[in-house]
Design a protein around this motif. Structure first.
Motif, short mmCIF file in Angstrom:
data_model
loop_
_atom_site.label_atom_id
_atom_site.label_comp_id
_atom_site.label_asym_id
_atom_site.label_seq_id
_atom_site.Cartn_x
_atom_site.Cartn_y
_atom_site.Cartn_z
N ASN A 90 0.81 -1.11 -0.26
CA ASN A 90 -0.38 -0.20 -0.07
C ASN A 90 0.67 1.59 0.03
OD1 ASN A 90 -2.09 1.47 0.47
ND2 ASN A 90 -2.96 0.78 1.81
N LEU A 91 0.78 1.66 -1.14
CA LEU A 91 1.81 3.20 -1.33
C LEU A 91 0.94 4.78 -1.31
CD1 LEU A 91 4.62 2.03 -3.20
CD2 LEU A 91 4.37 1.84 -1.03
N GLY A 92 -0.43 4.82 -0.76
CA GLY A 92 -1.81 5.59 -1.27
C GLY A 92 -1.17 6.25 -0.91
N TYR A 93 -1.59 7.66 -0.72
CA TYR A 93 -1.50 9.03 -0.93
C TYR A 93 0.36 9.24 0.00
CZ TYR A 93 -3.45 13.09 2.55
OH TYR A 93 -3.77 14.39 2.27
N ASN A 94 0.15 9.44 -1.07
CA ASN A 94 2.07 9.61 -0.96
C ASN A 94 3.05 10.71 -2.14
OD1 ASN A 94 3.28 7.98 1.54
ND2 ASN A 94 2.45 6.23 0.36
N SER A 95 1.67 11.12 -2.40
CA SER A 95 2.08 12.48 -3.70
C SER A 95 2.53 11.60 -4.70
CB SER A 95 2.94 13.58 -3.07
OG SER A 95 2.42 13.98 -2.17
N LEU A 96 2.31 10.36 -5.06
CA LEU A 96 3.01 9.72 -6.40
C LEU A 96 2.53 9.83 -8.50
CD1 LEU A 96 3.49 6.05 -5.44
CD2 LEU A 96 4.97 8.16 -4.48
N THR A 97 3.45 10.99 -8.53
CA THR A 97 2.88 10.62 -9.79
C THR A 97 3.15 9.31 -11.29
OG1 THR A 97 5.81 11.32 -10.55
CG2 THR A 97 4.51 13.18 -9.45
N ASP A 98 2.83 9.82 -12.00
CA ASP A 98 2.76 8.76 -12.74
C ASP A 98 4.32 8.14 -13.59
OD1 ASP A 98 0.75 10.05 -13.36
OD2 ASP A 98 0.65 10.38 -15.53
N THR A 99 5.32 8.58 -13.00
CA THR A 99 6.43 8.19 -13.36
C THR A 99 7.04 6.86 -12.07
OG1 THR A 99 7.46 9.65 -14.19
CG2 THR A 99 9.58 8.50 -13.92
N ALA A 100 6.45 7.73 -10.80
CA ALA A 100 6.86 6.74 -10.22
C ALA A 100 5.76 5.45 -10.09
CB ALA A 100 7.03 6.87 -8.49
N ALA A 101 4.52 6.06 -10.01
CA ALA A 101 3.53 5.01 -10.16
C ALA A 101 3.73 3.99 -10.48
CB ALA A 101 2.45 5.96 -10.00
N LEU A 102 4.17 4.56 -12.05
CA LEU A 102 3.80 3.52 -13.16
C LEU A 102 5.58 2.48 -13.07
CD1 LEU A 102 3.13 5.41 -15.80
CD2 LEU A 102 1.96 3.62 -15.38
#
Length: 989
Positions: free
Chosen positions: A856-868
């Motif tokens: 679970n990495l929710g609500y951590n201000s991740l953008t597309d690059t990091a999430a993908l």
């Protein structure tokens, strides 16, 4: 001559000149020589010596000098002896220095209870002199005023006298030689004397050249005749060269007689003969009497400490000044004591001096504010002994970090009573010789127990009379009660400070009521009349049974009476039957303990350690149940103290105080507790009550019993309990009695920090599910968690770290842990301020992990690059099949890519929104539940924006589907989101 000597012991000291002139036979006296000389360095001091030649009586030197120091100058000084005197003076000086060194070492020695305050702690460094008030015999004898807090804390300032001025001239200009220093138990008499001796040893009491302290308790154990000189050298061998000069030199000597109530003194000539010879063997009590009479070493000064009830044992004519120790009647003295005691270097036992120093200062400030509010604690700290108890309790609460804790709360209270009552007998003149603590346990314990059972803390005068006086039948019992009222009453009971209750009494410290109630029960004092009579009859029959057996056996041989053996067996049955009844008493004690420990009406209170902290520092007290009466009292320490008193160490200390608890009784109570306490503990307990139960097991100090109790706890929920270092130590100690695995340990919102994790490390290793969310755990704490997860004995499979400021550096430590861990299957890093870089670090190490299933990495201000990137790594992972990415800063394009992931094709599912294409995500309720639980800790405006976007996405997906069943599902989820948004806007969520 006998008549003259009798008169001598009765006349006031100022009348001795007239006494000598009126002696029979004085008219035939050939000559009376009167030599007067001033002592060097002592202005206004004179020596008087009278030699009555006709009668041949040589009166002791200085017998007429009660109002002044006395020393005789030789009538015909010999210059040939001058060198000899110098040698003797040199030897005496060396002997006195050795004596000072020996006394300093002895009186500076602190009991074990003081070692907790750090290596730099010493009596010399932290002592605060109590208020000393000059008194008089008339004031002592007159009826005492109403016992209110105003009378205690508002003593007349004009009568205050310092310790250094006790031997100053009195109001009539007479030099004081005998001082009686009295005070109730706990006012600091013994500590003041210790400080006085230490001051003299260090040169801070220059008015005396030699100080000789005696313990009257020590003297009371010896009745064999002994001379004063032999007594001094027996106690202080360094003074063997000084003793011969006592009374023959101008040495200024102070005798200290500590605890005079232990001696039975008889000042009548018929009871104690006159003795002026230091070499004559007499009983120790006779030495004390003649010293106070000023018949033996009249030039010596004497200070006597005693309790109020024993002041009248010394006739008033032998006392130059009465002084009462009034304790810390000034709150500024209390503050000074706390400041000095709690600010000692090394007090916390930590190397981090900066943080511990700040905590010490904070404690002192909170305590000072509470004293300024005139709380009940100010009345308690009127007695210096209770200031010590407050400091020791705070030290225990805040600075205990060892596993197991070096102390128990029950041990602190037991040691406190030992420091004040060890060896104390209530009245040495009473033939029963009952110990003071035994009397208190019986009388005050009964009052305390009745208060606990009726949930009452304030007691009226009628309550006291009914408890103390209803069973008084003999003169001896009434005398003991009078001594108790005079000497001990104020130690345990003090006037209430609450408005409208000024004429009621409360226990000086609230926890003391629960301790004495527990002691009353465990000692077996709570018995019915039938039980008391049965015990007495059993003891009598048991004592005579052997004699009866012999007599009956003889009679049965002479007379063939068959009923005699039957009668004898009946006699033996009664003690056996009573022993079975005693066993029932043990069951009753265990039942009482369990009933009080698991009271459902106390489930809404704070844990007992927080309650104690509140009572001392004045912070907010425990929550009350909505249906509970506002003035209802809580007595959750009572069963805990019952368990603590049964521990071996506390029983040994109580044995010294005259309160005996046999090993067999403790064993039977523990055996009975297994049926009651352990069975009740298996019920689901709220977190605060579970903490109380763990603390009870720690106080009980029975490792076998604790291990059996802990094995039944597979789930430990302590969420929202403020886990101080002490509570962490208690948890680690109690859980450490077994090695079994714990299914779940919930420590969410427990104010944990790095040091807490270090203390709990052995326990955390054995926990499968570990909840550490909402604890402000930063990167340093993550380093500890890394070490935990990399340990070869770690069994943690579910780790929740949500809502902790982990950050990028913390993510680095956790990533290293993931790479080497073999047990973790679920990791929640929801709202941990990872950012893109933190997520990238975790993604880089995921490939080395072979067991993680959900992240679970929710609500951590991740953008597309990091999430993908995380999802790409997850697709290649052998076991990871679910990644939570909701409430991150992912663009619409990123959402479409994540939506396109399929479990059957990609091997992973990303939880981003409540929708899954044209259908509702099967995890929508999980996501909304996470949001609802965490709203109090998240940025509400940001959550509102995310919920608005979720609502738009739901409406868009609903319009795209034609399936009525799916539309209904969308409408249901939309209504839940709208409801949440409405509550959020109105501030009701």
């Amino acid at each position: 001559m006998l008549r003259a000597m009798q008169c001598q012991s009765c006349l006031p000291w100022g009348s001795w000149m007239q006494l000598h002139r009126s002696l029979p036979g004085s008219r035939g006296t050939r000559s009376v020589y009167l030599y007067t000389a001033s002592v060097p360095g002592t202005a206004g001091s004179y020596f008087l010596r009278k030699i009555l030649h006709t009668s041949g009586i040589f009166l002791p030197r200085g017998c007429a000098s009660y109002q002044g120091g006395s020393q005789e100058r030789s009538v015909q000084p010999s210059s040939s002896r001058h060198g000899l005197f110098q040698l003797r003076n040199l030897a005496s000086s060396d002997a006195i220095k050795k004596h000072q060194k020996s006394l300093s070492a002895w009186f500076s020695h602190q009991p074990n209870e003081e070692r907790q305050f750090g290596p730099s702690f010493s009596l010399d460094a932290v002592h605060v002199d109590p208020v000393i008030r000059e008194s008089s015999l008339e004031e002592i004898l007159k009826p005492s005023p109403d016992l209110t807090i105003q009378n205690q804390l508002q003593q007349p300032r004009s009568q205050v006298i310092s310790l250094q001025n006790l031997f100053d001239v009195d109001a009539c200009g007479r030099q004081v030689k005998n001082v009686v220093l009295y005070g109730t138990v706990g006012t600091g008499k013994s500590t003041l004397i210790k400080k006085m001796v230490v001051d003299w040893c260090h040169g801070r009491l220059p008015c005396f050249e030699l100080v000789i302290p005696f313990s009257c308790e020590d003297l009371s154990h010896s009745h064999a005749p002994i001379s004063l000189r032999h007594l001094i050298t027996k106690k202080y061998q360094h003074l063997r060269d000084v003793v011969p000069t006592l009374g023959a030199s101008n040495l200024k000597v102070l005798f200290i007689l500590n605890g005079l109530e232990r001696l039975n003194l008889d000042f009548r000539l018929a009871g104690t003969e006159l003795c002026c010879d230091p070499n004559e063997p007499v009983p120790p009590s006779a030495i004390v009497v003649n010293l106070l009479r000023k018949y033996l070493l009249p030039e010596a000064s004497i200070i006597v400490t005693t309790r109020p009830s024993a002041v009248r044992r010394i006739p008033g004519k032998y006392v130059g000044r009465y002084a009462e120790i009034c304790g810390f009647s000034d709150t500024n003295l209390q503050k000074l004591y706390f400041q000095m005691r709690l600010s000692q270097p090394g007090c916390t036992g930590e190397d981090s001096a900066g943080s511990s120093s700040g905590e010490q200062e904070n404690l002192v400030e909170m305590l000072s504010r509470n004293l300024e509010r005139h709380n009940q604690i100010a009345a308690a700290c009127f007695l210096p002994s209770y200031c010590w108890l407050v400091c020791t309790t705070l030290h225990f609460l805040y600075f205990t970090r060892t596993v197991p804790p070096s102390q128990t709360l029950t041990g602190i209270y037991t040691s406190f009573l030992r420091l004040n009552f060890s060896g104390e007998v209530l009245d040495s003149t009473d033939p029963t010789n009952i110990s003071m603590m035994k009397y208190v346990a019986k009388m005050v314990g009964k009052l305390a127990y009745e208060g606990v059972m009726s949930r009452k803390t304030c007691f009226s005068e009628d309550d006291l009379q009914q408890c103390f006086e209803v069973e008084m039948k003999t003169e001896s019992e009434l005398n003991l009660l009078e001594v108790f009222r005079s000497d001990v009453f104020r130690f345990f009971l003090t006037p209430c400070v609450q408005p409208g209750k000024e004429h009621t009494f409360v226990f000086t410290i609230p926890a003391m009521q629960e301790y004495l109630a527990a002691l009353y029960v465990v000692l077996g004092e709570k018995k019915t009349l039938a039980q008391r009579l049965g015990k007495e009859m059993s003891e009598i029959i048991g004592k005579v049974s052997e004699d009866v057996a012999v007599v009956l056996s003889i009679i049965s041989k002479v007379l063939p009476l068959r009923f005699l053996p039957v009668l004898f067996n009946l006699l033996k049955m009664f003690p056996r039957y009573f022993s079975r009844l005693s066993g029932k008493d043990r069951d009753t004690i265990a039942h009482t303990m369990a009933e009080e420990l698991f009271k459902e009406e106390d489930y809404y209170n704070d844990d007992v350690l927080d309650q104690i902290n509140s009572s001392i520092l004045g912070v907010e007290g425990p929550m009350r149940h909505p249906d509970e009466a506002p003035d209802d009292e809580v007595f959750e320490l009572f069963p805990i103290f019952m368990g603590g008193i049964l521990s071996r160490r506390n029983r040994a200390i109580l044995e010294q105080l005259g309160c005996s608890i046999k090993n067999l009784a403790a064993f039977e109570i523990a055996k009975a507790m297994k049926k009651t306490v352990i069975r009740n503990s298996r019920k689901g307990l709220p977190p605060s009550e579970l903490m109380d139960y763990l603390f009870f097991l720690h106080e009980f100090q029975n490792e076998r019993f604790t291990a059996e109790a802990i094995r039944s706890l597979r789930t430990v929920n302590l969420s929202s309990v403020k886990m101080t270092p002490l509570k962490c130590s208690v948890l680690a100690s109690v859980m450490g009695t077994t090695c079994h695995e714990v299914e779940e340990l919930n420590l969410s919102s427990c104010n944990l920090d790095t040091s807490s994790l270090r203390i709990l490390f052995p326990v955390l290793l054995r926990c499968k599910a570990l909840h550490l969310q909402l604890n402000s755990l930063g990167s340093d704490a993550c380093k500890e968690i890394r070490d935990l997860l990399l340990h070869d004995k770690c069994v943690v499979s579910n780790l929740r770290l949500a809502n902790n400021p982990v950050g990028e550096q913390g993510a680095q430590y956790l990533a290293e842990a993931l790479a080497g861990n073999h047990s973790l299957t679920y990791l929640s890093l929801l709202h941990t301020a990872l950012g893109d870089r933190g997520a990238e670090v975790i993604a880089q190490h995921l490939a080395k992990n072979q067991h993680l299933q959900e992240l679970n990495l929710g609500y951590n201000s991740l953008t597309d690059t990091a999430a993908l990137h995380v999802v790409e790594v997850a697709k290649k992972h052998t076991t990871l099949d679910k990644v939570h990415l909701y409430f991150n800063d992912i663009s619409e394009e990123g959402k479409r890519v994540l939506h396109s992931l399929r479990m059957d094709q990609d091997g992973v599912r990303a939880l981003v929104f409540l929708t899954a294409g044209t259908d509702v995500s099967e995890y929508w309720s999980n996501i909304l539940n996470v949001v609802q639980k965490n709203l109090p800790f998240w940025d509400r405006e940001r959550v509102r924006q995310h919920l608005a976007l979720i609502l738009q996405d739901l409406e868009s997906s609903r319009r795209q589907t034609a399936n009525p069943w799916r539309k209904a599902k969308f409408l249901r989820v939309e209504s839940e989101v709208k409801k949440m948004l409405g509550k959020l806007q109105h501030g009701t969520l």
